[in-house]
Design a protein around this motif. Structure first.
Motif, PDB file in Angstrom:
ATOM      1  N   LEU A   1      44.581  28.048  43.721  1.00  0.00           N
ATOM      2  CA  LEU A   1      43.906  29.338  43.638  1.00  0.00           C
ATOM      3  C   LEU A   1      44.860  30.462  43.267  1.00  0.00           C
ATOM      4  O   LEU A   1      44.440  31.505  42.761  1.00  0.00           O
ATOM      5  CB  LEU A   1      43.240  29.656  44.983  1.00  0.00           C
ATOM      6  CG  LEU A   1      42.116  28.728  45.432  1.00  0.00           C
ATOM      7  CD1 LEU A   1      41.624  29.124  46.810  1.00  0.00           C
ATOM      8  CD2 LEU A   1      40.971  28.740  44.437  1.00  0.00           C
ATOM      9  N   LYS A   2      46.145  30.231  43.527  1.00  0.00           N
ATOM     10  CA  LYS A   2      47.157  31.254  43.242  1.00  0.00           C
ATOM     11  C   LYS A   2      47.211  31.611  41.763  1.00  0.00           C
ATOM     12  O   LYS A   2      47.723  32.667  41.389  1.00  0.00           O
ATOM     13  CB  LYS A   2      48.523  30.749  43.714  1.00  0.00           C
ATOM     14  CG  LYS A   2      49.554  31.834  43.937  1.00  0.00           C
ATOM     15  CD  LYS A   2      50.798  31.267  44.591  1.00  0.00           C
ATOM     16  CE  LYS A   2      51.804  32.375  44.853  1.00  0.00           C
ATOM     17  NZ  LYS A   2      53.027  31.852  45.500  1.00  0.00           N
ATOM     18  N   LYS A   3      46.675  30.739  40.909  1.00  0.00           N
ATOM     19  CA  LYS A   3      46.651  31.018  39.474  1.00  0.00           C
ATOM     20  C   LYS A   3      45.475  31.908  39.087  1.00  0.00           C
ATOM     21  O   LYS A   3      45.394  32.354  37.947  1.00  0.00           O
ATOM     22  CB  LYS A   3      46.569  29.706  38.684  1.00  0.00           C
ATOM     23  CG  LYS A   3      47.872  28.903  38.668  1.00  0.00           C
ATOM     24  CD  LYS A   3      47.753  27.711  37.737  1.00  0.00           C
ATOM     25  CE  LYS A   3      49.078  26.981  37.614  1.00  0.00           C
ATOM     26  NZ  LYS A   3      49.011  25.838  36.670  1.00  0.00           N
ATOM     27  N   ARG A   4      44.580  32.121  40.034  1.00  0.00           N
ATOM     28  CA  ARG A   4      43.378  32.913  39.761  1.00  0.00           C
ATOM     29  C   ARG A   4      43.467  34.210  40.568  1.00  0.00           C
ATOM     30  O   ARG A   4      43.149  34.217  41.766  1.00  0.00           O
ATOM     31  CB  ARG A   4      42.129  32.114  40.121  1.00  0.00           C
ATOM     32  CG  ARG A   4      42.001  30.823  39.312  1.00  0.00           C
ATOM     33  CD  ARG A   4      40.944  29.893  39.885  1.00  0.00           C
ATOM     34  NE  ARG A   4      40.720  28.720  39.044  1.00  0.00           N
ATOM     35  CZ  ARG A   4      41.469  27.635  39.063  1.00  0.00           C
ATOM     36  NH1 ARG A   4      42.501  27.556  39.891  1.00  0.00           N
ATOM     37  NH2 ARG A   4      41.212  26.617  38.275  1.00  0.00           N
ATOM     38  N   PRO A   5      43.896  35.308  39.956  1.00  0.00           N
ATOM     39  CA  PRO A   5      44.245  36.527  40.700  1.00  0.00           C
ATOM     40  C   PRO A   5      43.142  37.095  41.575  1.00  0.00           C
ATOM     41  O   PRO A   5      43.391  37.429  42.738  1.00  0.00           O
ATOM     42  CB  PRO A   5      44.657  37.513  39.597  1.00  0.00           C
ATOM     43  CG  PRO A   5      44.060  36.972  38.340  1.00  0.00           C
ATOM     44  CD  PRO A   5      44.065  35.480  38.508  1.00  0.00           C
ATOM     45  N   TYR A   6      41.941  37.198  41.052  1.00  0.00           N
ATOM     46  CA  TYR A   6      40.880  37.853  41.822  1.00  0.00           C
ATOM     47  C   TYR A   6      40.266  36.909  42.854  1.00  0.00           C
ATOM     48  O   TYR A   6      39.972  37.320  43.982  1.00  0.00           O
ATOM     49  CB  TYR A   6      39.807  38.398  40.869  1.00  0.00           C
ATOM     50  CG  TYR A   6      40.356  39.450  39.950  1.00  0.00           C
ATOM     51  CD1 TYR A   6      40.678  40.723  40.429  1.00  0.00           C
ATOM     52  CD2 TYR A   6      40.604  39.165  38.601  1.00  0.00           C
ATOM     53  CE1 TYR A   6      41.211  41.700  39.577  1.00  0.00           C
ATOM     54  CE2 TYR A   6      41.137  40.133  37.760  1.00  0.00           C
ATOM     55  CZ  TYR A   6      41.448  41.389  38.253  1.00  0.00           C
ATOM     56  OH  TYR A   6      41.987  42.336  37.434  1.00  0.00           O
ATOM     57  N   ILE A   7      40.100  35.644  42.488  1.00  0.00           N
ATOM     58  CA  ILE A   7      39.551  34.676  43.437  1.00  0.00           C
ATOM     59  C   ILE A   7      40.509  34.488  44.614  1.00  0.00           C
ATOM     60  O   ILE A   7      40.086  34.467  45.781  1.00  0.00           O
ATOM     61  CB  ILE A   7      39.272  33.325  42.745  1.00  0.00           C
ATOM     62  CG1 ILE A   7      38.131  33.474  41.735  1.00  0.00           C
ATOM     63  CG2 ILE A   7      38.928  32.250  43.776  1.00  0.00           C
ATOM     64  CD1 ILE A   7      37.831  32.218  40.949  1.00  0.00           C
ATOM     65  N   SER A   8      41.801  34.347  44.327  1.00  0.00           N
ATOM     66  CA  SER A   8      42.776  34.139  45.406  1.00  0.00           C
ATOM     67  C   SER A   8      42.838  35.353  46.316  1.00  0.00           C
ATOM     68  O   SER A   8      42.986  35.224  47.539  1.00  0.00           O
ATOM     69  CB  SER A   8      44.158  33.838  44.832  1.00  0.00           C
ATOM     70  OG  SER A   8      44.644  34.917  44.065  1.00  0.00           O
ATOM     71  N   TRP A   9      42.716  36.552  45.740  1.00  0.00           N
ATOM     72  CA  TRP A   9      42.726  37.783  46.533  1.00  0.00           C
ATOM     73  C   TRP A   9      41.510  37.831  47.472  1.00  0.00           C
ATOM     74  O   TRP A   9      41.651  38.113  48.673  1.00  0.00           O
ATOM     75  CB  TRP A   9      42.719  38.989  45.599  1.00  0.00           C
ATOM     76  CG  TRP A   9      42.479  40.305  46.269  1.00  0.00           C
ATOM     77  CD1 TRP A   9      43.332  40.975  47.103  1.00  0.00           C
ATOM     78  CD2 TRP A   9      41.306  41.122  46.149  1.00  0.00           C
ATOM     79  NE1 TRP A   9      42.771  42.158  47.514  1.00  0.00           N
ATOM     80  CE2 TRP A   9      41.537  42.274  46.941  1.00  0.00           C
ATOM     81  CE3 TRP A   9      40.108  41.002  45.451  1.00  0.00           C
ATOM     82  CZ2 TRP A   9      40.584  43.292  47.042  1.00  0.00           C
ATOM     83  CZ3 TRP A   9      39.178  42.011  45.555  1.00  0.00           C
ATOM     84  CH2 TRP A   9      39.414  43.137  46.346  1.00  0.00           C
ATOM     85  N   ILE A  10      40.338  37.511  46.944  1.00  0.00           N
ATOM     86  CA  ILE A  10      39.119  37.517  47.768  1.00  0.00           C
ATOM     87  C   ILE A  10      39.199  36.458  48.851  1.00  0.00           C
ATOM     88  O   ILE A  10      38.911  36.718  50.032  1.00  0.00           O
ATOM     89  CB  ILE A  10      37.869  37.284  46.884  1.00  0.00           C
ATOM     90  CG1 ILE A  10      37.637  38.478  45.958  1.00  0.00           C
ATOM     91  CG2 ILE A  10      36.633  37.046  47.752  1.00  0.00           C
ATOM     92  CD1 ILE A  10      36.558  38.246  44.911  1.00  0.00           C
ATOM     93  N   VAL A  11      39.597  35.254  48.467  1.00  0.00           N
ATOM     94  CA  VAL A  11      39.648  34.135  49.419  1.00  0.00           C
ATOM     95  C   VAL A  11      40.665  34.390  50.519  1.00  0.00           C
ATOM     96  O   VAL A  11      40.379  34.211  51.709  1.00  0.00           O
ATOM     97  CB  VAL A  11      39.970  32.817  48.677  1.00  0.00           C
ATOM     98  CG1 VAL A  11      40.296  31.707  49.672  1.00  0.00           C
ATOM     99  CG2 VAL A  11      38.790  32.404  47.809  1.00  0.00           C
ATOM    100  N   ALA A  12      41.873  34.817  50.146  1.00  0.00           N
ATOM    101  CA  ALA A  12      42.916  35.058  51.146  1.00  0.00           C
ATOM    102  C   ALA A  12      42.506  36.154  52.119  1.00  0.00           C
ATOM    103  O   ALA A  12      42.651  36.006  53.339  1.00  0.00           O
ATOM    104  CB  ALA A  12      44.228  35.422  50.457  1.00  0.00           C
ATOM    105  N   GLY A  13      41.975  37.256  51.608  1.00  0.00           N
ATOM    106  CA  GLY A  13      41.553  38.346  52.472  1.00  0.00           C
ATOM    107  C   GLY A  13      40.399  37.971  53.373  1.00  0.00           C
ATOM    108  O   GLY A  13      40.368  38.350  54.546  1.00  0.00           O
TER     109      GLY A  13
END
Length: 295
Positions: A122-134
């Protein structure tokens, strides 16, 4: 059995930075029990989070600074197995509480693995990783801790009294998360990872985070005032004051020289000040809201 370098990559002390979410959930728990409190704390902060740290470190193989390690040792194969062992222990300990808590621990762990595993990353996907991590470090963790502390079921995920304060924690994390990436641009780009901070640029990251911090402050203000807890609202403002002052001081230096000030040390101090301020606030909020000292 396991190398010292692998134990370092677990970064157990780094769990302190996620403690405010647990403390907020504890503050709103209706059925306090010392055994459940200790188990939930141990599961999350001594096993689940370190497992996630170690697993992601194994696949990232960072050569530069990472959260909690300014000079990370070279990753060894046994880190992979140590991280999985910690994950298994977290699930087994969670199962002592109830099935719901164990399943939520499992889900959190699998999502954190997807963040760095090469087959998903997911780290390669900036917006998805941001949403998921948060979401998972904030709202989902809040609900998970609340369920564990109260011995409750999956109904907590559908209860506004649980998921609304959980969302508040996610809003703050959506603001702070990109800041943890500002000093890793070169290494992330070298690996082909498109983090949100890399996408926004360093100055853009600070502007983006400031907007989310403002939204987070407004959301917490609405929550406390809606609960007729004006005292908590003013306490929260006092707790956030050093965080905001540090953030804008850091931003001022970054605007002068990105290469010099968008670094590990400044980012870690941002984490430390935020965690200390919020942990003190939520400890005070816990004592006041539960009236535990008056029992």
């Amino acid at each position: 059995m396991f190398s010292l370098s692998s134990w370092k990559h677990l970064r157990i002390p780094f769990s302190f930075y996620l403690l405010p979410v647990f403390m907020f959930a504890l503050s709103l728990s209706l059925d306090l029990n010392i055994i459940r409190f200790l188990l939930v704390f141990v599961v999350l902060h001594l096993f689940l989070y370190p497992s996630s740290n170690g697993y992601n470190s194994y696949f990232d193989k960072d050569e530069g600074s990472i959260g909690g390690l300014k000079k990370p040792p070279k990753v060894k194969k046994d880190l992979y197995y140590l991280s999985l062992l910690f994950f298994l222990v977290s699930i087994l300990l969670a199962a002592l509480m109830n099935v719901t808590f164990a399943v939520m621990v499992l889900v959190y762990g699998l999502v954190s693995m997807a963040y760095s595993h090469p087959s998903i990353r997911l780290k390669k996907r900036p917006y998805i990783s941001w949403i998921v991590a948060g979401f998972f470090q904030g709202c989902f963790t809040f609900c998970m801790a609340y369920a564990g502390l109260g011995g409750l079921g999956f109904e907590v995920l559908l209860s506004p009294s649980v998921y609304i304060p959980g969302i508040l924690t996610s809003i703050l994390l959506w603001g702070s998360y990109p800041l943890t990436q500002v000093y890793q641009h070169e290494e992330d780009a070298k690996r082909g990872d498109q983090t949100l901070s890399l996408k926004l640029g360093i100055k853009g990251t600070f502007v983006f985070s400031s907007i989310w911090f403002l939204l987070g402050g407004m959301a917490f203000a609405w929550y406390f005032l809606n609960e007729n807890q004006g005292w908590a609202f003013y306490g929260f403002l006092m707790a956030m004051l050093p965080v905001v002052l540090y953030f804008y001081t850091w931003f001022w230096f970054v605007k002068k020289d990105e290469s010099k000030y968008a670094n590990y040390d400044w980012a870690m101090w941002m984490n430390k000040i935020s965690a200390i301020s919020l942990n003190i606030f939520f400890l005070w909020y816990f004592l006041k809201n539960t009236q535990i000292l008056e029992i």
